[in-house]
Design a protein around this motif. Structure first.
Motif, mmCIF file in Angstrom:
data_model
loop_
_atom_site.group_PDB
_atom_site.id
_atom_site.type_symbol
_atom_site.label_atom_id
_atom_site.label_comp_id
_atom_site.label_asym_id
_atom_site.label_seq_id
_atom_site.Cartn_x
_atom_site.Cartn_y
_atom_site.Cartn_z
ATOM 1 N N GLU A 117 30.064 -33.214 16.385
ATOM 2 C CA GLU A 117 30.859 -32.654 15.293
ATOM 3 C C GLU A 117 30.207 -31.376 14.797
ATOM 4 O O GLU A 117 28.977 -31.263 14.776
ATOM 5 C CB GLU A 117 30.981 -33.657 14.139
ATOM 6 C CG GLU A 117 31.783 -34.891 14.472
ATOM 7 C CD GLU A 117 31.922 -35.810 13.264
ATOM 8 O OE1 GLU A 117 31.439 -35.413 12.167
ATOM 9 O OE2 GLU A 117 32.492 -36.905 13.405
ATOM 10 N N ARG A 118 31.052 -30.445 14.380
ATOM 11 C CA ARG A 118 30.555 -29.180 13.841
ATOM 12 C C ARG A 118 30.376 -29.292 12.321
ATOM 13 O O ARG A 118 31.217 -29.885 11.641
ATOM 14 C CB ARG A 118 31.508 -28.031 14.154
ATOM 15 C CG ARG A 118 31.638 -27.714 15.636
ATOM 16 C CD ARG A 118 32.562 -26.512 15.820
ATOM 17 N NE ARG A 118 32.829 -26.276 17.230
ATOM 18 C CZ ARG A 118 32.066 -25.520 18.022
ATOM 19 N NH1 ARG A 118 30.995 -24.948 17.515
ATOM 20 N NH2 ARG A 118 32.378 -25.354 19.289
ATOM 21 N N ILE A 119 29.307 -28.720 11.849
ATOM 22 C CA ILE A 119 29.104 -28.625 10.399
ATOM 23 C C ILE A 119 29.812 -27.353 9.929
ATOM 24 O O ILE A 119 29.497 -26.262 10.417
ATOM 25 C CB ILE A 119 27.608 -28.564 10.048
ATOM 26 C CG1 ILE A 119 26.881 -29.793 10.601
ATOM 27 C CG2 ILE A 119 27.419 -28.458 8.544
ATOM 28 C CD1 ILE A 119 25.386 -29.745 10.397
ATOM 29 N N PRO A 120 30.764 -27.444 9.026
ATOM 30 C CA PRO A 120 31.467 -26.231 8.570
ATOM 31 C C PRO A 120 30.473 -25.205 8.027
ATOM 32 O O PRO A 120 29.645 -25.510 7.157
ATOM 33 C CB PRO A 120 32.400 -26.752 7.470
ATOM 34 C CG PRO A 120 32.589 -28.202 7.777
ATOM 35 C CD PRO A 120 31.290 -28.664 8.369
ATOM 36 N N GLY A 121 30.562 -23.997 8.594
ATOM 37 C CA GLY A 121 29.619 -22.959 8.169
ATOM 38 C C GLY A 121 29.740 -22.586 6.708
ATOM 39 O O GLY A 121 28.776 -22.154 6.086
ATOM 40 N N GLY A 122 30.950 -22.757 6.122
ATOM 41 C CA GLY A 122 31.139 -22.399 4.724
ATOM 42 C C GLY A 122 30.746 -23.478 3.752
ATOM 43 O O GLY A 122 30.720 -23.245 2.535
ATOM 44 N N SER A 123 30.429 -24.678 4.254
ATOM 45 C CA SER A 123 30.043 -25.768 3.353
ATOM 46 C C SER A 123 28.625 -25.553 2.844
ATOM 47 O O SER A 123 27.807 -24.862 3.454
ATOM 48 C CB SER A 123 30.128 -27.110 4.079
ATOM 49 O OG SER A 123 29.171 -27.171 5.140
ATOM 50 N N PHE A 124 28.333 -26.177 1.694
ATOM 51 C CA PHE A 124 26.986 -26.047 1.131
ATOM 52 C C PHE A 124 25.945 -26.604 2.088
ATOM 53 O O PHE A 124 24.899 -25.971 2.327
ATOM 54 C CB PHE A 124 26.913 -26.772 -0.214
ATOM 55 C CG PHE A 124 25.503 -26.917 -0.732
ATOM 56 C CD1 PHE A 124 24.851 -25.843 -1.337
ATOM 57 C CD2 PHE A 124 24.803 -28.119 -0.597
ATOM 58 C CE1 PHE A 124 23.546 -25.970 -1.792
ATOM 59 C CE2 PHE A 124 23.509 -28.245 -1.051
ATOM 60 C CZ PHE A 124 22.887 -27.172 -1.650
ATOM 61 N N TYR A 125 26.237 -27.776 2.663
ATOM 62 C CA TYR A 125 25.249 -28.373 3.552
ATOM 63 C C TYR A 125 25.053 -27.520 4.802
ATOM 64 O O TYR A 125 23.924 -27.381 5.291
ATOM 65 C CB TYR A 125 25.676 -29.788 3.952
ATOM 66 C CG TYR A 125 24.651 -30.488 4.809
ATOM 67 C CD1 TYR A 125 23.452 -30.946 4.269
ATOM 68 C CD2 TYR A 125 24.875 -30.679 6.168
ATOM 69 C CE1 TYR A 125 22.505 -31.583 5.051
ATOM 70 C CE2 TYR A 125 23.935 -31.318 6.969
ATOM 71 C CZ TYR A 125 22.751 -31.759 6.407
ATOM 72 O OH TYR A 125 21.799 -32.376 7.191
ATOM 73 N N GLY A 126 26.131 -26.937 5.323
ATOM 74 C CA GLY A 126 25.998 -26.072 6.496
ATOM 75 C C GLY A 126 25.136 -24.854 6.202
ATOM 76 O O GLY A 126 24.281 -24.469 7.013
#
Length: 1008
Positions: free
Chosen positions: A877-886
């Motif tokens: 799974e990809r971690i969304p680049g715009g998310s805080f965790y990403g």
């Protein structure tokens, strides 16, 4: 008509209007800026009742500046080229009143608990005198050199009578007060005592100035023998006698240096010899005396702030000699230089004379600046090579090892007391950006570049300074040692709450601590372990029954501030800092006996994961049982801010993936440090190869503080001729010491660059390092290798082989809890890039971040299947680049990759710190810190800016000492100072407390 009979003492140039700017306006403006900065630091810590005092001090400074500017402009419009004599009374009284007021108020204005490393009281008071004394001295000089109709002999006699009579009167008064102390204490008015002390000091100073000027005018017209004798006494004998006195009384600094003695002799001879031989070459004479003038001017400025002590020093067994010689020499040298200028200008052009003076005066400062810049270049080259290396490039030092050796010895001399006021501070600011190179790093770098001990070399070459070292050692023995803090504080309870935020889960842990020891200033300290994908995103600490949030600062800055608070005060700091990819340190201070306190730490990690953290050896699951069992997470992939790809894998997933058992190969490191004989290395390699019968091939490198790779491809160690052939190709000279960290990191970096999926041999084998050395003392053990462990997860050791014993095993990486060495690994591929994860052990803290996955467009994640002998795709799974965790995990990965190449970390550190603050996430380059006072937060900001703009490897003060000279002596000299308002005593005369004008007040207040 009568005025024509008055005797003029001073030349017209000394009375010039332009001196208003150089003597009055400029120093006071600089002082105003320094005071604004000082009080900005402590603004929020000050009592509200003291604010009016600050504004009063600022108002006094502004008034002095405005009145001087107004007078300057009005005299200019009126066409007055010289300062009227009567105005000097106003200047003298106004500046004396200012010093009187601030000397009393500043110790009360600065909060008692302000640490000296934040704002030093002694330094603040010293600054007031340093920048006000030029105006006071000039005013006293002008007032002393008034015109009179007296004959020269009568004038000298009266001036001598006043200069001698005042100290005798002062000494008699002191003796009387001490004799009849009991009954004079109750009724003697404070104001009279102060007026007597200040007035007698000013009158004595004026009389001494006038006497010196009159004597010069007198002996100038006498015979040559008298003329030259006076010059010899003031310019040669006096400075040498003062330096000899300085050997036993190093005030205000230790001037015991061959250079200082040499310049003192040369300066005296330059003033004396032309007068003895009546040198006719006026331009040469002018140039030489102008060349030496900066030396005279420097010591005049150094001793100028301490002139108020001269009267007391004269009474104290002749110590005043040390204070007055620089003043007399300055007056003499200035007078002679003006006469030489006038004589040269009469026979030539004034422009030529001015050019000679300016060019000559710049020689000594220019030499100092040139030497400083050379040292700066040598230090920066050495620090960049040692602490900011580019391991992707060949490891050859571009500078001179001899220059490094010379500079380090000079630095050691400065640390042993060979520091000059102003000059040493300027040197430190230019070369070290106001920071220091700790003794441990000095010894390390000296050993690295020379192969010798700095202490041994310095002891042999410092015969001149043997006395200094003895005195300095005695002084340092009396310094207060940093206390050993008791750490009997335990974690006895935890609570937690969790919430989901997008693709991540945030768990807030509350830790409760108790001091079970008997120390009232105990510290909680633990090394804590957490999986790499678990991020620390908040830290709060209980301070005075209030939960205070922490802030993020650069790691070394925050660590230094924490230790300064912990070691020297009883304030309340807290600190979290990374020590390795999976280890952070948690420190909280202080705890009173049986005291309980709590702290909150917020952890952010992938949603549905079940991480376990360890506080010491105590494991804590972040996922609560009521949340249900976690779903087996698939690998997560993402990109950092620079476009570097990474993957986060979990032990549950690794259990189901295919694994491969890689083969080791030997990588020999040949010791080419100072004194090594490489002729025996061929046989030693054969011997080591026999100890590893299953390994037949490998590589060879030669190293000291540089690295030379002798083999590009693998060679067979059973072929002795091939080994000797490669050894004959060595170009590396035997020098310095063998730095294992450099050679290991360089070779592992080169190994990482060759990890491509098309070349099975590049990633199916891993290196085992074997060091061949004849003298183990020349080998510097590796440090900070933890971030490289992902390249060889199957191996955590290296070997050292010496002629007299078999290969011995040594740890290569930092152990994390129970070290586990897998026999097999999972091989991942993204595009052409290969990375490894060790076989799982079902430990829930053993997550893995795979960082060697290339840059740019994200490609499918694959795993090598040894049965099918090719890579097969897997789910992820990809971690969304715009998310805080990403963003947060991407910043952590970028910091991780930069640590592998310190030269990149040096360039990216300011940006990493700023992004860490913006996101509120802790990364290895930063620290979470909590402090108690506003001044401490401001100091953190200032120190961080200094740190981010300095060379890697430099540190802040190792063991803080007050940087100001011992100006607390002024308190003794002030006789019986004004009434202490704190004590509220009924007695009208209470001595000014020494602790209020020196940095020791901070320590005393903390004890109270």
């Amino acid at each position: 008509m009568e005025d024509n009979h008055k005797m003029t003492i001073l030349p017209v140039s000394v009375k010039s209007r332009i001196l208003v700017f150089w003597v009055f306006i400029l120093p006071q403006f600089v002082l105003f800026l320094l005071n604004v900065f000082s009080f900005w630091i402590i603004r929020e810590d000050m009592a509200a009742s003291h604010l009016y005092k600050v504004f009063t001090i600022a108002g006094c400074e502004i008034f002095l500046l405005l009145i001087m500017c107004v007078l300057w402009m009005s005299w200019k419009r009126a066409g007055l080229n010289s300062i009227p004599w009567k105005w000097n009374w106003f200047f003298l009284l106004m500046h004396m009143a200012y010093l009187w007021y601030v000397s009393y108020e500043i110790p009360a204005v600065i909060p008692a608990g302000t640490e000296a490393w934040i704002l030093d009281r002694g330094q603040v008071i010293l600054s007031q005198y340093a920048f006000m004394m030029p105006a006071l001295f000039y005013s006293a000089l002008r007032l002393a050199c008034f015109e009179t109709r007296l004959t020269r002999g009568a004038d000298i006699g009266r001036s001598l009578l006043v200069a001698v009579g005042m100290p005798m009167l002062w000494y008699t008064a002191m003796l009387g007060l001490s004799t009849f102390y009991r009954w004079t204490w109750m009724w003697f008015p404070t104001a009279i005592g102060m007026v007597f002390f200040v007035g007698s000091s000013v009158i004595t100073l004026i009389a001494l100035i006038r006497l010196s000027v009159l004597i010069y005018s007198w002996y100038q017209g006498r015979d040559a023998w008298t003329h030259n004798t006076v010059i010899a006494l003031v310019a040669l004998v006096g400075p040498l006698a003062g330096l000899l006195l300085n050997r036993n009384i190093p005030f205000p600094a230790d001037f015991q240096s061959e250079i200082i003695y040499g310049l003192a002799v040369v300066n005296g001879l330059i003033l004396l010899v032309p007068s003895i031989f009546r040198m006719k070459y006026q331009r040469v004479r002018l140039f030489l005396r102008a060349w030496a003038y900066p030396f005279t001017l420097y010591f005049f400025l150094v001793f100028l702030p301490f002139l108020p002590l001269s009267l007391l020093a004269i009474c104290a067994l002749g110590l005043g000699f040390l204070f007055l010689i620089p003043v007399l020499l300055f007056l003499l040298h200035t007078k002679i230089l003006i006469e030489d200028y006038q004589s040269c200008a009469q026979q030539g052009s004034r422009m030529t004379a001015v050019a000679l003076i300016l060019s000559a005066c710049l020689v000594l400062p220019g030499a100092f600046v040139a030497e400083t810049l050379c040292d700066k270049t040598a230090v920066e080259q050495a620090l960049d090579y040692v602490y900011a290396s580019d391991y992707e490039q060949p490891q050859w030092y571009p500078g001179s090892a001899r220059a490094v050796e010379r500079t380090l010895i000079k630095m050691r001399q400065a640390k042993d007391g060979a520091q000059l006021p102003y000059l040493s501070a300027l040197y430190n600011r230019i070369v070290f950006h106001g920071m220091v190179l700790p003794n441990s790093k000095m010894e390390y770098m000296f050993r690295l570049f020379t192969g010798k001990s700095l202490n041994d070399v310095y002891e042999k070459s410092a015969g001149w300074r043997s006395r200094i070292r003895g005195r300095d050692g005695a002084m340092s023995a009396g310094r207060r040692r940093r206390p050993e803090r008791d750490r009997n504080v335990v974690l006895f309870s935890t609570t937690k709450t969790s919430r989901n935020e997008g693709v991540s889960t945030v768990t807030k842990m509350v830790f409760y601590f108790i001091n079970i020891g008997h120390d009232n200033a105990a510290e909680f300290f633990r090394e804590c372990t957490l999986p790499p994908g678990v991020l620390i995103t908040d830290f709060r600490l209980q301070l005075n029954n209030e939960l205070v949030p922490g802030q993020i600062f650069e790691q070394k800055t925050a660590t230094w501030v924490y230790h300064m608070i912990r070691d020297w005060t009883r304030r309340d700091p807290g600190l979290i800092v990374y020590k390795s990819p999976q280890v952070f340190e948690l420190s909280i201070f202080p705890f009173r006996t049986r005291e309980t306190r709590y702290a909150e730490i917020e952890f952010t990690y992938p949603r549905d994961a079940a991480p376990v953290i360890y506080i010491g050896r105590k494991g804590i699951a972040l996922r609560s049982r009521d949340e249900g069992p976690p779903s087996p997470p698939v690998p997560l992939t993402g990109q950092d801010a620079s476009g570097n790809n990474y993957s986060l894998v979990f032990p549950e997933m690794l259990e189901s993936l295919a694994k491969i058992k890689r083969k080791p190969y030997l990588h020999f490191i040949l010791d080419f440090s100072l004194g090594e004989d490489p002729s025996q290395y061929a046989q030693q390699m054969m011997d080591v190869a026999a100890e590893f019968p299953d390994i037949h091939k490998g590589k060879i490198s030669a190293a000291n503080f540089e690295v030379e790779s002798l083999t590009r491809d693998f060679i067979d160690f059973r072929n002795s001729d091939l080994i000797k052939q490669h050894l004959q190709q060595v170009r590396l000279p035997s020098r310095g010491a063998l730095e294992l960290s450099r050679v290991f990191k360089h070779e592992l970096t080169m190994y990482q660059s060759r990890l491509e999926s098309e070349d099975f041999a590049s990633w199916s084998e891993y290196p085992v390092f074997v060091v061949l050395s004849q003298k183990k003392d020349n080998v510097i053990s590796p440090e900070d290798m933890s971030y490289f462990q992902f390249l060889t997860p199957e191996n955590d050791s290296y070997y050292i082989k010496t002629p007299d014993q078999p290969a011995q095993k040594h740890p290569l990486f930092r152990a994390v809890l129970d070290p586990y060495l897998p026999e097999d690994v999972v091989v991942f591929r993204r595009g052409p890039y290969v990375s490894f994860a060790p076989g799982p052990r079902w430990e829930r803290w053993q997550w893995h971040v795979l960082i060697n996955q290339g840059k740019g467009k994200q490609q499918p994640l694959e795993v090598y299947d040894p049965n099918q002998k090719y890579f097969v795709p897997i789910l992820y799974e990809r971690i969304p680049g715009g998310s805080f965790y990403g963003q947060a995990l991407g910043l952590y990965v970028k910091n991780y990759k930069d640590i592998l190449n310190p030269s990149k970390l040096k360039r990216s550190l300011p940006a990493l710190v700023q992004q860490s603050k913006s996101l509120g996430v802790l990364i290895p380059a930063t620290a979470h810190i909590i402090v108690e006072r506003s001044s401490q937060w401001k100091t953190l900001q200032l120190r961080e800016f200094q740190r981010l703009h300095s060379q890697q490897g430099l540190e802040f003060e190792e063991d803080f000492e007050t940087p100001a000279p011992p100006f607390w002596l002024l308190a003794i000299a002030c006789f019986l100072w004004l009434r202490s308002r704190r004590a509220g005593a009924k007695h009208p005369m209470i001595p000014f407390p020494v602790s209020d004008c020196c940095s020791s007040s901070t320590k005393k207040a903390e004890k109270e």
